[in-house]
Design a protein around this motif. Structure first.
Motif, PDB file in Angstrom:
ATOM      1  N   ARG A 200       0.811  -1.129   0.084  1.00  0.00           N
ATOM      2  CA  ARG A 200       0.012  -0.029   0.025  1.00  0.00           C
ATOM      3  C   ARG A 200       0.778   1.108   0.086  1.00  0.00           C
ATOM      4  O   ARG A 200       2.126   1.140   0.682  1.00  0.00           O
ATOM      5  CB  ARG A 200      -0.898   0.052   1.246  1.00  0.00           C
ATOM      6  N   THR A 207      -1.999   1.151  -4.382  1.00  0.00           N
ATOM      7  CA  THR A 207      -0.864   0.294  -4.074  1.00  0.00           C
ATOM      8  C   THR A 207       0.154   0.786  -5.028  1.00  0.00           C
ATOM      9  O   THR A 207       0.161   1.407  -5.817  1.00  0.00           O
ATOM     10  CB  THR A 207      -1.308  -1.327  -4.706  1.00  0.00           C
ATOM     11  N   TRP A 272      -0.735  -5.235   1.186  1.00  0.00           N
ATOM     12  CA  TRP A 272      -1.894  -4.792   0.574  1.00  0.00           C
ATOM     13  C   TRP A 272      -2.865  -5.584   1.089  1.00  0.00           C
ATOM     14  O   TRP A 272      -4.153  -4.829   1.113  1.00  0.00           O
ATOM     15  CB  TRP A 272      -1.870  -5.218  -0.837  1.00  0.00           C
TER      16      TRP A 272
END
Ligand code: FE2
Length: 282
Positions: A200, A207, A272
């Protein structure tokens, strides 16, 4: 469930090659139950989310949010080639690429399978002390539309500090051959250092890639992992693997689980995949 008991061959193969193949791991009735349930979820999916494959900024934002908040939910993702001008080109079930990423939490069929005694025994045999189930995916790879998955190492996406500990369990729910887009892997590539991560951004709502690949991947180095329905392929988090598009007339369904070591590791906030609830302990 088939009782396997001894996983010593799988442990050796994983250490030596970075992957292990265990035929007849999933009984036929469980294969069919998972496929049936996945089709039901795909049929009931929300067609409004088709916008995730458009490229304008607003649609990209929606896409990121839909993806980034899917770590603890059951959501469908569509094949890019199956969506044309915001409309599905084929029947909805055919156009779904995958369902992710918490089937093992929210769906009884997948939950029972994912936390079964055989899977617990396997991960213990692989050396995990406090195994945590972080992700599940049902991958359709449907005929004609099932797309290519480019070469990657799973620890790139599912990193643990201070060192990578992720493994993938890939369950073939159809016979998987070169023709319908089986897995390919580079034997021994799991010893390669992970130098790139999918994370992220500092804002947390998009992302980015961090770092770069340590070496160029040569497609000639990959070997096809052709397996029969019901086979389990264990993938080390560092092994380079991929699959080609399914150009055949047969589906190539698979269910996957990813497991990390929970003891003495931290799940980074920049990964993520984030979950509002604790990861499932095996
Ligand atoms: Fe993968």
């Amino acid at each position: 469930m088939v009782t396997l008991g001894d996983f010593s061959e799988a442990v050796c193969s994983l250490q030596e090659k970075g992957f292990a193949i265990l035929p007849a791991f999933v009984p036929e009735e469980q294969v069919e139950a998972m496929k049936k349930r996945a089709r039901e979820i795909a049929s009931a999916s929300n067609p409004e989310k088709l916008s995730i494959f458009q490229t304008s900024n607003e649609q990209q934002r929606t896409s990121d949010e839909y993806f980034l908040t899917s770590g603890d939910k059951v959501r469908c993702f569509f094949e890019q080639e199956a969506v044309q001008e915001g409309q599905l080109a084929l029947e909805r079930e055919v156009c779904v690429n995958k369902i992710g990423h918490a089937l093992h939490v929210h769906d009884e069929t997948f939950k029972q399978f994912s936390t079964s005694a055989n899977i617990r025994a396997l991960v213990k045999a692989l050396g995990f002390e406090e195994p945590l189930l972080v992700q599940s995916m049902f991958i359709f790879k449907n005929p004609q539309v099932g797309g290519e998955v480019s070469p990657h190492q799973d620890s790139t996406f599912l990193w643990t500090d201070p060192k990578p500990t992720c493994i993938g369990l890939w369950f073939a729910l159809d016979d998987a051959s070169i023709e319908n887009g089986c897995l390919w892997a580079i034997p021994g590539s799991h010893t390669t250092e992970i130098t790139r991560r999918f994370v992220r951004t500092p804002s947390g709502n998009a992302t980015e890639w961090r770092g770069c690949s340590s070496e160029t991947v040569c497609l000639d180095d990959f070997t096809p992992l052709e397996v029969e329905k019901g086979t389990l392929v264990v993938l080390h988090g560092g092994v380079m693997h991929m699959s080609y598009a399914n150009k055949s007339k047969r589906p190539r369904n698979a269910f996957t689980l990813h497991i990390i070591e929970g003891k003495d590791t931290i799940w980074p906030k920049e990964n993520w995949l984030q979950s509002a609830t604790p990861f499932v302990a095996l």
